[in-house]
Write a protein that holds these residues in place. Structure first.
Motif, PDB file in Angstrom:
ATOM      1  N   MET A   1      15.125  25.595  41.693  1.00  0.00           N
ATOM      2  CA  MET A   1      15.230  26.405  40.479  1.00  0.00           C
ATOM      3  C   MET A   1      14.615  25.629  39.304  1.00  0.00           C
ATOM      4  O   MET A   1      15.008  24.500  39.033  1.00  0.00           O
ATOM      5  CB  MET A   1      16.725  26.644  40.204  1.00  0.00           C
ATOM      6  CG  MET A   1      16.973  27.934  39.510  1.00  0.00           C
ATOM      7  SD  MET A   1      18.695  28.452  39.626  1.00  0.00           S
ATOM      8  CE  MET A   1      19.593  27.064  38.962  1.00  0.00           C
ATOM      9  N   THR A   2      13.630  26.206  38.662  1.00  0.00           N
ATOM     10  CA  THR A   2      13.024  25.556  37.497  1.00  0.00           C
ATOM     11  C   THR A   2      13.050  26.531  36.325  1.00  0.00           C
ATOM     12  O   THR A   2      12.761  27.715  36.482  1.00  0.00           O
ATOM     13  CB  THR A   2      11.569  25.122  37.798  1.00  0.00           C
ATOM     14  OG1 THR A   2      11.546  24.471  39.061  1.00  0.00           O
ATOM     15  CG2 THR A   2      11.053  24.170  36.747  1.00  0.00           C
ATOM     16  N   ILE A   3      13.422  26.007  35.184  1.00  0.00           N
ATOM     17  CA  ILE A   3      13.640  26.845  33.999  1.00  0.00           C
ATOM     18  C   ILE A   3      12.584  26.525  32.957  1.00  0.00           C
ATOM     19  O   ILE A   3      12.322  25.346  32.674  1.00  0.00           O
ATOM     20  CB  ILE A   3      15.045  26.562  33.413  1.00  0.00           C
ATOM     21  CG1 ILE A   3      16.112  26.845  34.474  1.00  0.00           C
ATOM     22  CG2 ILE A   3      15.291  27.385  32.160  1.00  0.00           C
ATOM     23  CD1 ILE A   3      17.453  26.232  34.153  1.00  0.00           C
ATOM     24  N   LEU A   4      11.997  27.561  32.395  1.00  0.00           N
ATOM     25  CA  LEU A   4      11.027  27.374  31.313  1.00  0.00           C
ATOM     26  C   LEU A   4      11.695  27.702  29.985  1.00  0.00           C
ATOM     27  O   LEU A   4      12.183  28.816  29.789  1.00  0.00           O
ATOM     28  CB  LEU A   4       9.806  28.290  31.526  1.00  0.00           C
ATOM     29  CG  LEU A   4       8.701  28.154  30.476  1.00  0.00           C
ATOM     30  CD1 LEU A   4       8.076  26.758  30.524  1.00  0.00           C
ATOM     31  CD2 LEU A   4       7.619  29.214  30.688  1.00  0.00           C
ATOM     32  N   VAL A   5      11.717  26.716  29.094  1.00  0.00           N
ATOM     33  CA  VAL A   5      12.256  26.941  27.746  1.00  0.00           C
ATOM     34  C   VAL A   5      11.073  27.057  26.783  1.00  0.00           C
ATOM     35  O   VAL A   5      10.228  26.163  26.722  1.00  0.00           O
ATOM     36  CB  VAL A   5      13.180  25.773  27.315  1.00  0.00           C
ATOM     37  CG1 VAL A   5      13.528  25.884  25.830  1.00  0.00           C
ATOM     38  CG2 VAL A   5      14.440  25.749  28.157  1.00  0.00           C
ATOM     39  N   VAL A   6      11.005  28.164  26.068  1.00  0.00           N
ATOM     40  CA  VAL A   6       9.932  28.338  25.082  1.00  0.00           C
ATOM     41  C   VAL A   6      10.416  27.702  23.781  1.00  0.00           C
ATOM     42  O   VAL A   6      11.416  28.137  23.199  1.00  0.00           O
ATOM     43  CB  VAL A   6       9.617  29.840  24.866  1.00  0.00           C
ATOM     44  CG1 VAL A   6       8.461  30.003  23.888  1.00  0.00           C
ATOM     45  CG2 VAL A   6       9.304  30.513  26.202  1.00  0.00           C
ATOM     46  N   ALA A   7       9.714  26.649  23.351  1.00  0.00           N
ATOM     47  CA  ALA A   7      10.183  25.903  22.175  1.00  0.00           C
ATOM     48  C   ALA A   7       9.997  26.702  20.900  1.00  0.00           C
ATOM     49  O   ALA A   7       9.003  27.396  20.717  1.00  0.00           O
ATOM     50  CB  ALA A   7       9.417  24.589  22.074  1.00  0.00           C
ATOM     51  N   GLU A   8      10.966  26.573  20.012  1.00  0.00           N
ATOM     52  CA  GLU A   8      10.867  27.096  18.646  1.00  0.00           C
ATOM     53  C   GLU A   8      10.408  25.915  17.801  1.00  0.00           C
ATOM     54  O   GLU A   8      10.988  24.825  17.859  1.00  0.00           O
ATOM     55  CB  GLU A   8      12.266  27.578  18.221  1.00  0.00           C
ATOM     56  CG  GLU A   8      12.377  28.055  16.804  1.00  0.00           C
ATOM     57  CD  GLU A   8      11.907  29.500  16.611  1.00  0.00           C
ATOM     58  OE1 GLU A   8      11.849  30.249  17.611  1.00  0.00           O
ATOM     59  OE2 GLU A   8      11.591  29.844  15.467  1.00  0.00           O
ATOM     60  N   HIS A   9       9.348  26.093  17.043  1.00  0.00           N
ATOM     61  CA  HIS A   9       8.821  24.959  16.274  1.00  0.00           C
ATOM     62  C   HIS A   9       7.991  25.463  15.106  1.00  0.00           C
ATOM     63  O   HIS A   9       7.703  26.664  15.000  1.00  0.00           O
ATOM     64  CB  HIS A   9       7.966  24.066  17.186  1.00  0.00           C
ATOM     65  CG  HIS A   9       6.769  24.789  17.742  1.00  0.00           C
ATOM     66  ND1 HIS A   9       5.591  24.905  17.055  1.00  0.00           N
ATOM     67  CD2 HIS A   9       6.590  25.477  18.897  1.00  0.00           C
ATOM     68  CE1 HIS A   9       4.729  25.606  17.781  1.00  0.00           C
ATOM     69  NE2 HIS A   9       5.315  25.975  18.900  1.00  0.00           N
ATOM     70  N   THR A  10       7.598  24.514  14.251  1.00  0.00           N
ATOM     71  CA  THR A  10       6.758  24.879  13.098  1.00  0.00           C
ATOM     72  C   THR A  10       5.343  24.350  13.282  1.00  0.00           C
ATOM     73  O   THR A  10       4.647  24.097  12.307  1.00  0.00           O
ATOM     74  CB  THR A  10       7.333  24.257  11.817  1.00  0.00           C
ATOM     75  OG1 THR A  10       7.360  22.818  12.026  1.00  0.00           O
ATOM     76  CG2 THR A  10       8.717  24.744  11.490  1.00  0.00           C
ATOM     77  N   ASN A  11       4.918  24.131  14.477  1.00  0.00           N
ATOM     78  CA  ASN A  11       3.694  23.407  14.845  1.00  0.00           C
ATOM     79  C   ASN A  11       3.903  21.907  14.604  1.00  0.00           C
ATOM     80  O   ASN A  11       3.699  21.101  15.505  1.00  0.00           O
ATOM     81  CB  ASN A  11       2.440  23.904  14.097  1.00  0.00           C
ATOM     82  CG  ASN A  11       1.966  25.248  14.636  1.00  0.00           C
ATOM     83  OD1 ASN A  11       1.976  25.481  15.841  1.00  0.00           O
ATOM     84  ND2 ASN A  11       1.575  26.136  13.759  1.00  0.00           N
ATOM     85  N   ALA A  12       4.321  21.530  13.382  1.00  0.00           N
ATOM     86  CA  ALA A  12       4.470  20.105  13.062  1.00  0.00           C
ATOM     87  C   ALA A  12       5.751  19.523  13.647  1.00  0.00           C
ATOM     88  O   ALA A  12       5.800  18.343  13.995  1.00  0.00           O
ATOM     89  CB  ALA A  12       4.464  19.914  11.553  1.00  0.00           C
TER      90      ALA A  12
END
Ligand SMILES: Cc1cc2nc3c(=O)[nH]c(=O)nc-3n(C[C@H](O)[C@H](O)[C@H](O)COP(=O)(O)OP(=O)(O)OC[C@H]3O[C@@H](n4cnc5c(N)ncnc54)[C@H](O)[C@@H]3O)c2cc1C
Length: 309
Positions: A1-12
């Motif tokens: 089982m592998t989970i993909l987390v989509v990061a929340e970021h401001t680019n920087a």
């Protein structure tokens, strides 16, 4: 089982909500990969690689992802996500913009705003503005999930040393373009990340009177929020609204000033660790959820409180 987390970021920089989303992924179990899609994201990707428990960071650096346009980012996440058991993102504006499209493109249901993980396929999520908690079991091949960050303590930001891998995918879908943004600038902490929130309601009477809350907040290092009535009356901008149709907060301390405690407001703050209410009406429903209640005129109580700090 592998989970993909989509990061929340401001680019920087990586946004704190990413840490809560990783924490939810840890509860599911399995390897955790974090996708940082944006432009000029090397610092955010480095920060993601340091999160404890993250095995790999996928970096999609492309001008098409710079402003998190969902028309561009969702196809990338859907394409990469095909080889994952779960795809998670914080239930922020970006997460709520991107993940439903990912779910549609993968032809699965989305599970929205989970506040707890019961097992790899079973989750709890609030319904009816938080008045009931639904337990949802999903048989989807790929579980696409938004995570309410207040439901999960943040994963440790340090301690990991994940490998970083550059990835690419569908880029500019040509369906939308970024025109501009006007960001509210404030020296105070961001509302959803603040440890202390002072919120004002219709009882503040006008926008000028919010100065009392700003100065109290500055002494406490707090963010300032508001009820929808205060926002609708034009006292303060709508990015300060806490509640069902505003921001969901769960700080260590929430001080509600001149707020009656309508269920739609409670939906946004009732998970706060300690709730203090100041209201001149002892029958106000806010006192039912408050740990400490002060029946008083706010125009006397707030200056006194500030003086005492
Ligand atoms: C679909 C929907 C979504 C909604 N979403 C939200 C949301 O996200 N967030 C939200 O907040 N609301 C939301 N609402 C609105 C909500 O129902 C209430 O109308 C709103 O929260 C009331 O705001 P308030 O407590 O500031 O005002 P009021 O209910 O008018 O309360 C003002 C309070 O101030 C007190 N007061 C007045 N003067 C003083 C004084 N001098 N000193 C001390 N106390 C004083 C009064 O006793 C009173 O309790 C939503 C409503 C709907 C229908």
């Amino acid at each position: 089982m592998t989970i993909l987390v989509v990061a929340e970021h401001t680019n920087a920089a990586l946004a704190p909500a990413t840490l809560n989303t990783v924490a939810a992924a840890q509860k599911i179990g399995g390897d955790i990969h974090v996708l940082v899609a944006g432009q000029g994201v090397s610092a955010a990707a480095e920060a993601a690689a340091k999160i404890a428990g993250v095995a790999k960071v996928l970096v999609a650096d492309n001008a098409a992802y710079a402003n998190q346009l969902p028309e561009n980012v969702a196809p990338l996440v859907a394409e990469l996500g095909k080889s994952y058991s779960h795809i998670l993102a914080a239930a922020t504006s970006n997460g709520k913009n991107i993940l439903p499209r990912v779910a549609a493109q993968l032809d699965v249901d989305q599970i929205s705003e989970i506040v707890s993980v019961e097992s790899a396929d079973t989750f709890k999520r609030p319904i009816y503005a938080g008045n009931a908690i639904a337990t949802v079991q999903s048989s989807a091949a790929i579980k696409v999930i938004t995570v309410r960050s207040t439901g999960f303590d943040a994963a440790a930001a340090e301690g990991g040393s994940a490998a970083t891998e550059a990835v690419s995918g569908p880029a500019d879908a040509g369906k939308s373009s970024f025109v501009g943004e006007e960001l509210a600038k404030s020296d105070r902490p961001e509302l959803t990340a603040a440890k202390i929130v002072v919120s004002g309601g219709r009882g503040m009477q006008n926008g000028d009177n919010f100065k009392h809350l700003y100065s109290l907040a500055d002494k406490l290092g707090a963010a300032v929020g508001a009820s929808r009535a205060a926002v609708d009356a034009g006292f303060v901008p709508n990015d300060m609204q806490v509640g069902q149709t505003g921001k969901i907060v769960a700080p260590q301390l929430y001080i509600a000033v001149g707020i009656s405690g309508a269920i739609q407001h409670l939906a946004g703050m009732k998970d706060s660790k300690v709730i203090v209410a100041i209201n001149k009406d002892e029958e106000a429903p806010i006192f039912q959820v408050a740990d400490y209640g002060l029946v008083a005129d706010l125009f006397e109580a707030i200056p006194e409180l500030e003086k005492a700090i």
